[in-house]
Scaffold this motif. Structure first.
Motif, PDB file in Angstrom:
ATOM      1  N   LEU A  34       2.446   1.932  -6.182  1.00 59.60           N
ATOM      2  CA  LEU A  34       2.618   3.302  -6.665  1.00 59.60           C
ATOM      3  C   LEU A  34       1.648   3.610  -7.803  1.00 59.60           C
ATOM      4  O   LEU A  34       1.187   4.745  -7.946  1.00 59.60           O
ATOM      5  CB  LEU A  34       4.058   3.537  -7.119  1.00 59.60           C
ATOM      6  N   ALA A  35       1.320   2.596  -8.600  1.00 57.46           N
ATOM      7  CA  ALA A  35       0.395   2.778  -9.720  1.00 57.46           C
ATOM      8  C   ALA A  35      -1.053   2.898  -9.248  1.00 57.46           C
ATOM      9  O   ALA A  35      -1.904   3.409  -9.982  1.00 57.46           O
ATOM     10  CB  ALA A  35       0.531   1.623 -10.700  1.00 57.46           C
ATOM     11  N   ALA A  36      -1.339   2.419  -8.034  1.00 54.52           N
ATOM     12  CA  ALA A  36      -2.694   2.480  -7.475  1.00 54.52           C
ATOM     13  C   ALA A  36      -2.617   3.087  -6.075  1.00 54.52           C
ATOM     14  O   ALA A  36      -2.831   2.407  -5.078  1.00 54.52           O
ATOM     15  CB  ALA A  36      -3.300   1.079  -7.424  1.00 54.52           C
ATOM     16  N   PRO A  37      -2.283   4.372  -5.996  1.00 47.19           N
ATOM     17  CA  PRO A  37      -2.073   4.988  -4.681  1.00 47.19           C
ATOM     18  C   PRO A  37      -3.311   4.950  -3.791  1.00 47.19           C
ATOM     19  O   PRO A  37      -4.432   4.957  -4.270  1.00 47.19           O
ATOM     20  CB  PRO A  37      -1.690   6.428  -5.014  1.00 47.19           C
ATOM     21  N   ASP A  38      -3.033   4.874  -2.496  1.00 51.49           N
ATOM     22  CA  ASP A  38      -4.063   4.935  -1.459  1.00 51.49           C
ATOM     23  C   ASP A  38      -5.057   3.786  -1.541  1.00 51.49           C
ATOM     24  O   ASP A  38      -6.202   3.904  -1.102  1.00 51.49           O
ATOM     25  CB  ASP A  38      -4.778   6.300  -1.491  1.00 51.49           C
ATOM     26  N   ARG A  39      -4.596   2.674  -2.109  1.00 52.54           N
ATOM     27  CA  ARG A  39      -5.388   1.444  -2.162  1.00 52.54           C
ATOM     28  C   ARG A  39      -4.474   0.271  -1.867  1.00 52.54           C
ATOM     29  O   ARG A  39      -3.282   0.312  -2.138  1.00 52.54           O
ATOM     30  CB  ARG A  39      -6.007   1.258  -3.552  1.00 52.54           C
ATOM     31  N   GLU A  40      -5.044  -0.771  -1.325  1.00 52.51           N
ATOM     32  CA  GLU A  40      -4.289  -1.988  -1.067  1.00 52.51           C
ATOM     33  C   GLU A  40      -4.139  -2.774  -2.359  1.00 52.51           C
ATOM     34  O   GLU A  40      -5.092  -2.937  -3.117  1.00 52.51           O
ATOM     35  CB  GLU A  40      -5.038  -2.833  -0.028  1.00 52.51           C
ATOM     36  N   VAL A  41      -2.931  -3.247  -2.620  1.00 55.14           N
ATOM     37  CA  VAL A  41      -2.635  -4.088  -3.768  1.00 55.14           C
ATOM     38  C   VAL A  41      -2.152  -5.424  -3.230  1.00 55.14           C
ATOM     39  O   VAL A  41      -1.279  -5.463  -2.350  1.00 55.14           O
ATOM     40  CB  VAL A  41      -1.540  -3.445  -4.655  1.00 55.14           C
ATOM     41  N   GLU A  68       0.850  -1.182   0.000  1.00 55.67           N
ATOM     42  CA  GLU A  68       0.000   0.000   0.000  1.00 55.67           C
ATOM     43  C   GLU A  68       0.891   1.238   0.000  1.00 55.67           C
ATOM     44  O   GLU A  68       1.823   1.344   0.791  1.00 55.67           O
ATOM     45  CB  GLU A  68      -0.913   0.009   1.215  1.00 55.67           C
ATOM     46  N   TYR A  69       0.572   2.163  -0.899  1.00 52.12           N
ATOM     47  CA  TYR A  69       1.292   3.423  -0.997  1.00 52.12           C
ATOM     48  C   TYR A  69       0.391   4.531  -0.487  1.00 52.12           C
ATOM     49  O   TYR A  69      -0.694   4.759  -1.022  1.00 52.12           O
ATOM     50  CB  TYR A  69       1.706   3.693  -2.444  1.00 52.12           C
ATOM     51  N   ASP A  70       0.826   5.224   0.546  1.00 49.04           N
ATOM     52  CA  ASP A  70       0.108   6.368   1.113  1.00 49.04           C
ATOM     53  C   ASP A  70       0.675   7.612   0.437  1.00 49.04           C
ATOM     54  O   ASP A  70       1.807   8.036   0.735  1.00 49.04           O
ATOM     55  CB  ASP A  70       0.329   6.404   2.623  1.00 49.04           C
TER      56      ASP A  70
END
Length: 97
Positions: A80-87, A4-6
């Protein structure tokens, strides 16, 4: 592997196990910290300012703790490609060539 990217904090967390419970943590460099369980195994990696690059710190963490650098970098890039979401990534073992 969960990442996850904050984007507000510009911080990335990569969990290597489902529910990490850290007993301690060790700094790899000024931007990267690895959380360890009670037996000293790496359970998560935190990277500050991943927007300035992920390869160097994650490769260093992988080398120090016997982790898969390519998988860590793939998780970081996905987050990083889907910020503020859990991958969530499922990374299998390499197949024999």
């Amino acid at each position: 592997m969960r990442a996850e990217y904050d984007s507000t904090a510009d911080a990335l967390a990569i969990d290597l196990v489902r529910e990490p419970v850290a007993a301690s943590g060790e700094g790899v460099d000024e931007r990267c910290t690895v959380a360890l369980d009670g037996s000293g195994a790496a359970i998560s990696v935190e990277l500050l300012y991943p927007s300035v690059g992920v390869e160097g710190p994650l490769t260093a963490a992988a080398e120090r703790y016997g982790l898969d650098a390519e998988a860590l970098i793939a998780a970081a890039r996905s987050a990083l490609a889907a910020p503020d979401r859990e991958v969530v990534l499922e990374v299998g073992a390499r197949s024999a060539a």
